[in-house]
Motif scaffolding. Structure first.
Motif, PDB file in Angstrom:
ATOM      1  N   ARG A 125      71.685 -20.422  95.475  1.00 38.40           N
ATOM      2  CA  ARG A 125      70.590 -19.549  94.931  1.00 38.40           C
ATOM      3  C   ARG A 125      69.737 -19.298  96.374  1.00 38.40           C
ATOM      4  O   ARG A 125      68.991 -19.630  96.682  1.00 38.40           O
ATOM      5  CB  ARG A 125      69.983 -20.386  94.094  1.00 38.40           C
ATOM      6  N   TYR A 126      70.576 -18.388  97.297  1.00 41.33           N
ATOM      7  CA  TYR A 126      70.277 -17.613  98.454  1.00 41.33           C
ATOM      8  C   TYR A 126      68.819 -17.003  98.268  1.00 41.33           C
ATOM      9  O   TYR A 126      68.773 -15.743  97.092  1.00 41.33           O
ATOM     10  CB  TYR A 126      71.329 -17.215  99.159  1.00 41.33           C
ATOM     11  N   LEU A 127      68.041 -17.281  99.621  1.00 38.40           N
ATOM     12  CA  LEU A 127      67.272 -15.969  99.255  1.00 38.40           C
ATOM     13  C   LEU A 127      67.534 -14.655  99.445  1.00 38.40           C
ATOM     14  O   LEU A 127      66.414 -13.765  98.600  1.00 38.40           O
ATOM     15  CB  LEU A 127      66.065 -16.768 100.460  1.00 38.40           C
ATOM     16  N   ARG A 128      68.218 -14.247 100.177  1.00 42.87           N
ATOM     17  CA  ARG A 128      68.420 -12.712  99.915  1.00 42.87           C
ATOM     18  C   ARG A 128      68.802 -12.769  98.129  1.00 42.87           C
ATOM     19  O   ARG A 128      68.854 -11.458  97.920  1.00 42.87           O
ATOM     20  CB  ARG A 128      70.160 -12.301 100.381  1.00 42.87           C
ATOM     21  N   ASP A 129      69.671 -13.140  97.482  1.00 40.85           N
ATOM     22  CA  ASP A 129      70.080 -13.053  96.374  1.00 40.85           C
ATOM     23  C   ASP A 129      68.479 -13.073  95.345  1.00 40.85           C
ATOM     24  O   ASP A 129      68.380 -11.926  94.331  1.00 40.85           O
ATOM     25  CB  ASP A 129      71.162 -14.014  95.699  1.00 40.85           C
ATOM     26  N   TYR A 130      67.872 -13.769  95.624  1.00 38.79           N
ATOM     27  CA  TYR A 130      66.390 -13.970  94.905  1.00 38.79           C
ATOM     28  C   TYR A 130      65.470 -12.797  95.106  1.00 38.79           C
ATOM     29  O   TYR A 130      65.400 -12.055  94.476  1.00 38.79           O
ATOM     30  CB  TYR A 130      65.640 -14.971  95.593  1.00 38.79           C
ATOM     31  N   PHE A 131      65.618 -12.383  96.900  1.00 39.47           N
ATOM     32  CA  PHE A 131      64.968 -10.796  96.387  1.00 39.47           C
ATOM     33  C   PHE A 131      65.038 -10.504  96.046  1.00 39.47           C
ATOM     34  O   PHE A 131      64.694  -9.186  95.085  1.00 39.47           O
ATOM     35  CB  PHE A 131      64.706 -10.359  97.980  1.00 39.47           C
ATOM     36  N   GLY A 132      66.636 -10.013  95.878  1.00 39.09           N
ATOM     37  CA  GLY A 132      67.827  -8.719  95.308  1.00 39.09           C
ATOM     38  C   GLY A 132      67.162  -9.095  93.476  1.00 39.09           C
ATOM     39  O   GLY A 132      66.971  -7.653  92.842  1.00 39.09           O
ATOM     40  N   THR A 133      67.234 -10.298  93.183  1.00 34.87           N
ATOM     41  CA  THR A 133      67.088 -10.365  91.371  1.00 34.87           C
ATOM     42  C   THR A 133      65.491  -9.464  91.617  1.00 34.87           C
ATOM     43  O   THR A 133      64.918  -9.600  90.662  1.00 34.87           O
ATOM     44  CB  THR A 133      67.069 -11.233  91.251  1.00 34.87           C
ATOM     45  N   LEU A 134      64.418 -10.078  92.493  1.00 34.44           N
ATOM     46  CA  LEU A 134      63.088  -9.604  92.664  1.00 34.44           C
ATOM     47  C   LEU A 134      62.749  -8.260  92.291  1.00 34.44           C
ATOM     48  O   LEU A 134      62.060  -7.085  91.336  1.00 34.44           O
ATOM     49  CB  LEU A 134      62.447 -10.465  93.370  1.00 34.44           C
ATOM     50  N   ALA A 136      64.592  -5.924  91.330  1.00 34.70           N
ATOM     51  CA  ALA A 136      65.805  -5.702  90.109  1.00 34.70           C
ATOM     52  C   ALA A 136      64.872  -5.044  88.929  1.00 34.70           C
ATOM     53  O   ALA A 136      64.736  -4.785  88.561  1.00 34.70           O
ATOM     54  CB  ALA A 136      67.347  -6.070  90.476  1.00 34.70           C
ATOM     55  N   ALA A 137      63.912  -6.573  89.423  1.00 35.46           N
ATOM     56  CA  ALA A 137      62.962  -7.107  87.968  1.00 35.46           C
ATOM     57  C   ALA A 137      61.979  -6.379  87.826  1.00 35.46           C
ATOM     58  O   ALA A 137      60.530  -6.404  87.392  1.00 35.46           O
ATOM     59  CB  ALA A 137      62.883  -7.816  88.038  1.00 35.46           C
ATOM     60  N   THR A 138      61.285  -5.143  88.809  1.00 36.26           N
ATOM     61  CA  THR A 138      60.872  -4.211  89.746  1.00 36.26           C
ATOM     62  C   THR A 138      59.458  -4.947  90.337  1.00 36.26           C
ATOM     63  O   THR A 138      58.240  -4.664  90.198  1.00 36.26           O
ATOM     64  CB  THR A 138      60.140  -2.812  88.736  1.00 36.26           C
ATOM     65  N   ILE A 139      59.349  -6.114  90.366  1.00 35.30           N
ATOM     66  CA  ILE A 139      58.157  -6.468  91.237  1.00 35.30           C
ATOM     67  C   ILE A 139      58.796  -7.011  92.652  1.00 35.30           C
ATOM     68  O   ILE A 139      58.635  -8.125  93.334  1.00 35.30           O
ATOM     69  CB  ILE A 139      58.124  -8.333  90.615  1.00 35.30           C
ATOM     70  N   GLY A 140      59.032  -6.179  93.310  1.00 35.34           N
ATOM     71  CA  GLY A 140      59.259  -6.571  94.510  1.00 35.34           C
ATOM     72  C   GLY A 140      58.460  -6.837  95.614  1.00 35.34           C
ATOM     73  O   GLY A 140      58.009  -7.049  97.035  1.00 35.34           O
ATOM     74  N   ASP A 141      57.377  -6.097  94.642  1.00 33.66           N
ATOM     75  CA  ASP A 141      56.182  -6.482  95.129  1.00 33.66           C
ATOM     76  C   ASP A 141      55.561  -8.179  95.932  1.00 33.66           C
ATOM     77  O   ASP A 141      54.798  -8.664  97.025  1.00 33.66           O
ATOM     78  CB  ASP A 141      54.795  -5.747  95.003  1.00 33.66           C
ATOM     79  N   ARG A 142      56.548  -9.045  95.306  1.00 31.25           N
ATOM     80  CA  ARG A 142      56.111 -10.282  95.996  1.00 31.25           C
ATOM     81  C   ARG A 142      56.670 -10.222  97.092  1.00 31.25           C
ATOM     82  O   ARG A 142      56.820 -11.850  97.576  1.00 31.25           O
ATOM     83  CB  ARG A 142      56.559 -10.781  94.610  1.00 31.25           C
ATOM     84  N   ILE A 143      58.397 -10.227  97.256  1.00 31.73           N
ATOM     85  CA  ILE A 143      58.543 -10.750  98.614  1.00 31.73           C
ATOM     86  C   ILE A 143      57.922 -11.014 100.117  1.00 31.73           C
ATOM     87  O   ILE A 143      57.318 -12.116 100.735  1.00 31.73           O
ATOM     88  CB  ILE A 143      60.047  -9.419  98.462  1.00 31.73           C
ATOM     89  N   ALA A 148      55.616 -14.346 103.757  1.00 30.09           N
ATOM     90  CA  ALA A 148      54.747 -14.052 104.557  1.00 30.09           C
ATOM     91  C   ALA A 148      54.389 -16.393 104.094  1.00 30.09           C
ATOM     92  O   ALA A 148      53.660 -16.904 105.262  1.00 30.09           O
ATOM     93  CB  ALA A 148      53.011 -14.245 104.173  1.00 30.09           C
ATOM     94  N   ALA A 149      55.174 -17.046 103.352  1.00 32.98           N
ATOM     95  CA  ALA A 149      54.682 -18.651 103.662  1.00 32.98           C
ATOM     96  C   ALA A 149      55.993 -19.191 103.486  1.00 32.98           C
ATOM     97  O   ALA A 149      55.548 -20.584 103.508  1.00 32.98           O
ATOM     98  CB  ALA A 149      54.440 -19.071 101.236  1.00 32.98           C
ATOM     99  N   LEU A 150      56.576 -18.485 103.801  1.00 29.81           N
ATOM    100  CA  LEU A 150      58.363 -19.248 104.166  1.00 29.81           C
ATOM    101  C   LEU A 150      58.110 -19.775 105.555  1.00 29.81           C
ATOM    102  O   LEU A 150      58.000 -19.317 106.420  1.00 29.81           O
ATOM    103  CB  LEU A 150      59.220 -18.243 103.671  1.00 29.81           C
ATOM    104  N   TYR A 151      59.246 -20.968 105.177  1.00 32.54           N
ATOM    105  CA  TYR A 151      59.454 -21.470 106.591  1.00 32.54           C
ATOM    106  C   TYR A 151      60.268 -20.920 107.286  1.00 32.54           C
ATOM    107  O   TYR A 151      61.159 -19.819 107.253  1.00 32.54           O
ATOM    108  CB  TYR A 151      60.025 -22.960 106.642  1.00 32.54           C
TER     109      TYR A 151
END
Length: 218
Positions: A125-134, A136-143, A148-151
């Motif tokens: 479950r890679y971050l890039r795939d997770y961001f792509g899912t976000l 597609a779910a129209t919540i890309g504003d969470r990225i 900002a909090a990621l290591y």
């Protein structure tokens, strides 16, 4: 003892044993970095954000660097690698207990590496795939909030590098030590001082030697 007095198989095993020391240092560094990050406020903020997204949208969080227990395991394995700084010279001298402990420790590090690498690969479950899912779910504003909090980006590849090197070197120690004992058993028997006292490794190696053809060369 000159280099010519030590069989080539034992010298090779000793070299691989020495390589466990830098491999162990890498594992310890990766574990410490993980622990430091998980103790930081950003880690708590990130996990809370991912948890909220999962509850609200059912999107499974991405794989992150190891949590506290996994990081401690990396540090323990790394410490075992550093212990080879003391065992490598003894392997070269033919000390039998050092050979046994080195072989057992390398087997443990190798199997842990194989299990964890396999577990990571089975659920990629890679971050890039997770961001792509976000997106597609129209919540890309969470990225941006997640980023900002990621290591730091290098944490993941550094941990994978340390784990991969540790696993590969441990495998090399296992194979070369078995090769050395099968091909040149007298080196360890003589150096032990009491050839009649065999241990479980001696008995296992004796069974291996018994299966070899009479014409085989060590």
């Amino acid at each position: 003892m000159t280099g010519s007095e030590v069989p080539r198989t034992v010298r090779t095993a000793t070299l691989l044993a020495w390589l466990m020391v830098p491999a162990g240092a890498l594992l310890i560094t990766a574990g410490v970095l993980d622990l430091v990050w998980w103790a930081a406020p950003d880690a708590h903020r990130l996990t809370a954000l991912l948890h909220d997204i999962e509850n609200e949208y059912g999107i499974i969080p991405p794989a992150l660097i190891r949590d506290g227990r996994g990081a401690v395991t990396l540090i323990v394995l790394g410490t075992a690698g550093l212990a080879y700084a003391g065992m490598a010279p003894l392997i070269r001298k033919g000390v039998r207990w050092a050979r046994s402990w080195a072989l057992g420790g390398a087997i443990g590090v190798f199997f842990f590496g194989i299990i964890t690498i396999g577990a990571d690969a089975s659920q990629p479950r890679y971050l890039r795939d997770y961001f792509g899912t976000l997106t597609a779910a129209t919540i890309g504003d969470r990225i941006p909030q997640i980023e900002a909090a990621l290591y730091p980006a290098f944490y993941n590849w550094f941990e994978d590098l340390a784990q991969g090197i540790g696993t590969a070197v441990a495998f090399g120690v296992v194979t070369t030590l078995i090769w050395a004992v099968v091909a040149d058993p007298d080196h360890f028997y003589i150096r032990s001082g009491r050839a009649e006292d065999s241990d479980e490794w001696d008995e296992a190696i004796a069974r291996i030697r018994a299966t070899r053809k009479p014409g085989d060369q060590g």
